[in-house]
Motif scaffolding. Structure first.
Motif, PDB file in Angstrom:
ATOM      1  N   LYS A  66       0.812  -1.222   0.000  1.00 17.73           N
ATOM      2  CA  LYS A  66       0.000   0.000   0.000  1.00 17.73           C
ATOM      3  C   LYS A  66       0.847   1.275   0.000  1.00 17.73           C
ATOM      4  O   LYS A  66       0.417   2.299  -0.527  1.00 17.73           O
ATOM      5  N   TYR A  70       1.070   4.146  -2.916  1.00 20.28           N
ATOM      6  CA  TYR A  70       0.984   5.578  -2.532  1.00 20.28           C
ATOM      7  C   TYR A  70       2.057   6.359  -3.287  1.00 20.28           C
ATOM      8  O   TYR A  70       1.813   7.437  -3.833  1.00 20.28           O
ATOM      9  N   LEU A  76      -3.269  12.028  -5.550  1.00 20.65           N
ATOM     10  CA  LEU A  76      -3.822  11.276  -4.416  1.00 20.65           C
ATOM     11  C   LEU A  76      -5.092  11.931  -3.908  1.00 20.65           C
ATOM     12  O   LEU A  76      -5.202  13.171  -3.878  1.00 20.65           O
ATOM     13  N   ALA A  80      -6.311   9.136   0.814  1.00 22.82           N
ATOM     14  CA  ALA A  80      -5.025   8.456   0.623  1.00 22.82           C
ATOM     15  C   ALA A  80      -3.924   9.238   1.333  1.00 22.82           C
ATOM     16  O   ALA A  80      -3.062   8.653   2.007  1.00 22.82           O
ATOM     17  N   LYS A  81      -3.977  10.574   1.188  1.00 24.87           N
ATOM     18  CA  LYS A  81      -2.956  11.403   1.857  1.00 24.87           C
ATOM     19  C   LYS A  81      -3.014  11.201   3.360  1.00 24.87           C
ATOM     20  O   LYS A  81      -1.986  11.044   4.025  1.00 24.87           O
ATOM     21  N   VAL A  86      -2.287   3.673  -0.148  1.00 28.68           N
ATOM     22  CA  VAL A  86      -3.266   3.589  -1.243  1.00 28.68           C
ATOM     23  C   VAL A  86      -3.725   2.141  -1.404  1.00 28.68           C
ATOM     24  O   VAL A  86      -2.897   1.234  -1.440  1.00 28.68           O
ATOM     25  N   ASN A 101      -7.762   5.790  -1.075  1.00 29.52           N
ATOM     26  CA  ASN A 101      -7.815   4.788  -0.014  1.00 29.52           C
ATOM     27  C   ASN A 101      -9.254   4.683   0.449  1.00 29.52           C
ATOM     28  O   ASN A 101      -9.808   5.644   0.995  1.00 29.52           O
TER      29      ASN A 101
END
Ligand code: ATR
Length: 268
Positions: A66, A70, A76, A80-81, A86, A101
């Motif tokens: 993951k 990312y 993003l 996700a950030k 991700v 995400n």
């Protein structure tokens, strides 16, 4: 041409994502295939490049890739950030790769479905790994009264809580008070059939317990323990798995499969 999707990870043989997404595609009349691919050590970028160069439209990413995903994404989502990870990549019209995400929103979706009220609740999250970081933002958006992170290694809980300075606090497992409404086990302890180290007093004061891990039979050692102690509701993370998959599918295809149809089929 049939659109291609897949899930990357290691191990990957037991991933349910191909079954889930194939069911979603059938039930929403989408023309796509969804596969799985084992990622060799250090080879995520290479394998992702190959997938997208050969017409791949999107993929899911599971442990341990993951963070690779990312770093791979060109842009993003805010989720996700916040997660620093991700689980969904999508090839955009302009050829760039978008990373999202959906894990935390999948969890919140499932919690609401199960009747868990987060607004105004005192929420305890046990564990301070990637899973916890992934769910903090979506839970905060539900406006709980408080979020406390407790972890076997206290320093890790403290470090995560600092990402949301005034809104999330950290506590050592041994110092927890019996005051939480909702307790979420975000440790990986249940995978080894271990309990995460919260006292019975703390656990039994809650009205809702949830384990991000899931078991075929529907309960983990943690949710069993909670129910034994008299907690009114305790659920494993199977619905979260479905929730995050539905959100990935919606991002890719613009249609949302029915949650209840999926849970009926795969839990029976
Ligand atoms: P990551 O997501 O960062 O890879 P992990 O190694 O999978 O993390 O561990 C996830 C979380 O489960 C961690 O908070 C870990 O506690 P530590 O930080 O103290 O290692 C927690 N965890 C794993 N097994 C546990 C157990 N048996 N009891 C309590 N916590 C446990």
């Amino acid at each position: 041409m049939t659109d291609k999707y897949l899930v990357f990870g290691n191990p990957i043989a037991h991933s349910m994502s191909p079954d889930l997404h194939t069911f979603f595609a059938d039930s929403t009349n989408q023309d796509l295939v969804y596969d799985r691919e084992l990622v060799e050590d250090g080879c995520f970028n290479l394998q992702a490049d190959r997938f997208f160069d050969n017409g791949g439209r999107g993929c899911n990413i599971t442990v341990p890739c993951k963070l690779d995903a990312y770093n791979y994404a060109d842009t993003l989502s805010e989720y996700a950030k916040a997660a620093g990870a991700v689980n969904t990549l999508k090839k955009m019209e302009d050829g760039t790769i978008y990373g999202d995400n959906t894990d935390g929103r999948g969890l919140v979706y499932d919690l609401k479905r199960l009747g868990c009220v987060l607004k105004g609740a005192k929420v305890l999250i046990i564990g301070a790994g990637g899973a916890t970081q992934g769910i903090l933002k979506p839970i905060l958006e539900e406006e709980p009264e408080s979020i406390t992170i407790a972890n076997r290694t206290f320093e890790k809980a403290q470090k995560l809580s600092l990402l949301y300075k005034d809104r999330v606090d950290a506590c050592a497992l041994a110092d927890l008070e019996a005051k939480y409404d909702v307790i979420i086990n975000a440790t990986s302890a249940s995978l080894k059939d271990e309990l995460p180290g919260v006292s019975d007093e703390v656990l039994k004061a809650a009205s809702f317990a949830y384990d991000l891990m899931y078991r075929k039979e529907g309960q983990t050692v943690f949710t069993k323990k909670a129910l034994d102690l008299g907690v009114a509701k305790a659920h494993d993370g199977f619905g979260m798995l479905i929730g995050q998959a539905i959100l990935s599918f919606e991002l890719w295809r613009g249609v949302k499969p029915s949650f209840e149809d999926v849970i009926r089929k795969f839990r029976s």
